[in-house]
Design a protein around this motif. Structure first.
Motif, PDB file in Angstrom:
ATOM      1  N   SER A  78       0.793  -1.126   0.016  1.00  0.00           N
ATOM      2  CA  SER A  78      -0.011   0.000   0.213  1.00  0.00           C
ATOM      3  C   SER A  78       0.917   1.255  -0.063  1.00  0.00           C
TER       4      SER A  78
ATOM      5  N   ALA B   3      -5.080   9.993  -2.377  1.00  0.00           N
ATOM      6  CA  ALA B   3      -5.598   8.511  -2.629  1.00  0.00           C
ATOM      7  C   ALA B   3      -4.869   7.530  -1.667  1.00  0.00           C
TER       8      ALA B   3
ATOM      9  N   VAL C  51      -3.981   3.706  -1.519  1.00  0.00           N
ATOM     10  CA  VAL C  51      -4.235   2.881  -2.488  1.00  0.00           C
ATOM     11  C   VAL C  51      -3.648   1.421  -1.821  1.00  0.00           C
TER      12      VAL C  51
ATOM     13  N   TYR D  25      -8.956   1.337  -3.610  1.00  0.00           N
ATOM     14  CA  TYR D  25      -8.590   3.003  -3.659  1.00  0.00           C
ATOM     15  C   TYR D  25      -9.658   3.563  -2.833  1.00  0.00           C
TER      16      TYR D  25
END
Length: 152
Positions: free
Chosen positions: A73, A92, A94, A107
Motif C-alpha cells: 500500500s 488516495a 491505495v 482505492y
C-alpha cells in the motif's frame, strides 16, 4: 468529492506494484497525461490536459507518495494548478491484495477543487472524474497484464 472502488487486475501483486510506481506506465494510463517526471523516490511532477464538460484545461502539479508499505500500500497526495481554470487537490489510499495470480487494487480517494473548476458544479466535475478513473483503471489493468505477460 470522494471515490472508492476496487479493480481486479490479472497480474501478480509485485508486477502491479512496479507498474504503479513506473512513470511511463502511469503516463500511458492517466487520461490526458502529457508528462510525469520522477523528482525523487517519492516525488513526481505531472502535466495533464483534460476536458471537463465543454472546457479544456491544463493542470501542472506535484504528487507525493507516503505511508509506503511495498508492495502492499501507499498514499498518493497531489496538488495542481490549472491557471484560470482553478486548482485541484487530492489524496488516495491505495492497497494491493494478492489473490492467487491476480491482484485486487482498492482505492479510497478524496479531492477538493477551487476556482472556475468549482463553478462548473460538483455533479459535472464528479461525473468527469468518474469517467477518467474508469478509463485509468481499464488502461492500467491492460498495462499491468501486458507487463506480466512480458516478464513471464
Amino acid at each position: 468529492m470522494e471515490m472508492k472502488g476496487e479493480e481486479r487486475i490479472a497480474a501478480p501483486r509485485d508486477l502491479v506494484w512496479a507498474a504503479l510506481n513506473d512513470p511511463d506506465v502511469l503516463k500511458g494510463c492517466i487520461p490526458g497525461c502529457t508528462a510525469i517526471d520522477r523528482q525523487s523516490a517519492t516525488d513526481f511532477t505531472a502535466t495533464l490536459k483534460v476536458r471537463i464538460g465543454p472546457i479544456p484545461m491544463t493542470f501542472s502539479g506535484n504528487m507525493t507518495l507516503s505511508n509506503i508499505d511495498a508492495p502492499h500500500s501507499y498514499t498518493l497526495s497531489g496538488e495542481s494548478a490549472g491557471g484560470i481554470a482553478g486548482l485541484a487537490k487530492g489524496r488516495a489510499d491505495v492497497t494491493l491484495t494478492a489473490d492467487g495470480e491476480e491482484t485486487i487494487l482498492a482505492y479510497d480517494a478524496t479531492a477538493e477543487i477551487g476556482g472556475k473548476l468549482a463553478h462548473l458544479g460538483s455533479r459535472l466535475v464528479g461525473s468527469s472524474a468518474s469517467k477518467h478513473a474508469a478509463r485509468f483503471f481499464s488502461d492500467f489493468s491492460d498495462a499491468a497484464r501486458a507487463k506480466a505477460m512480458r516478464e513471464a
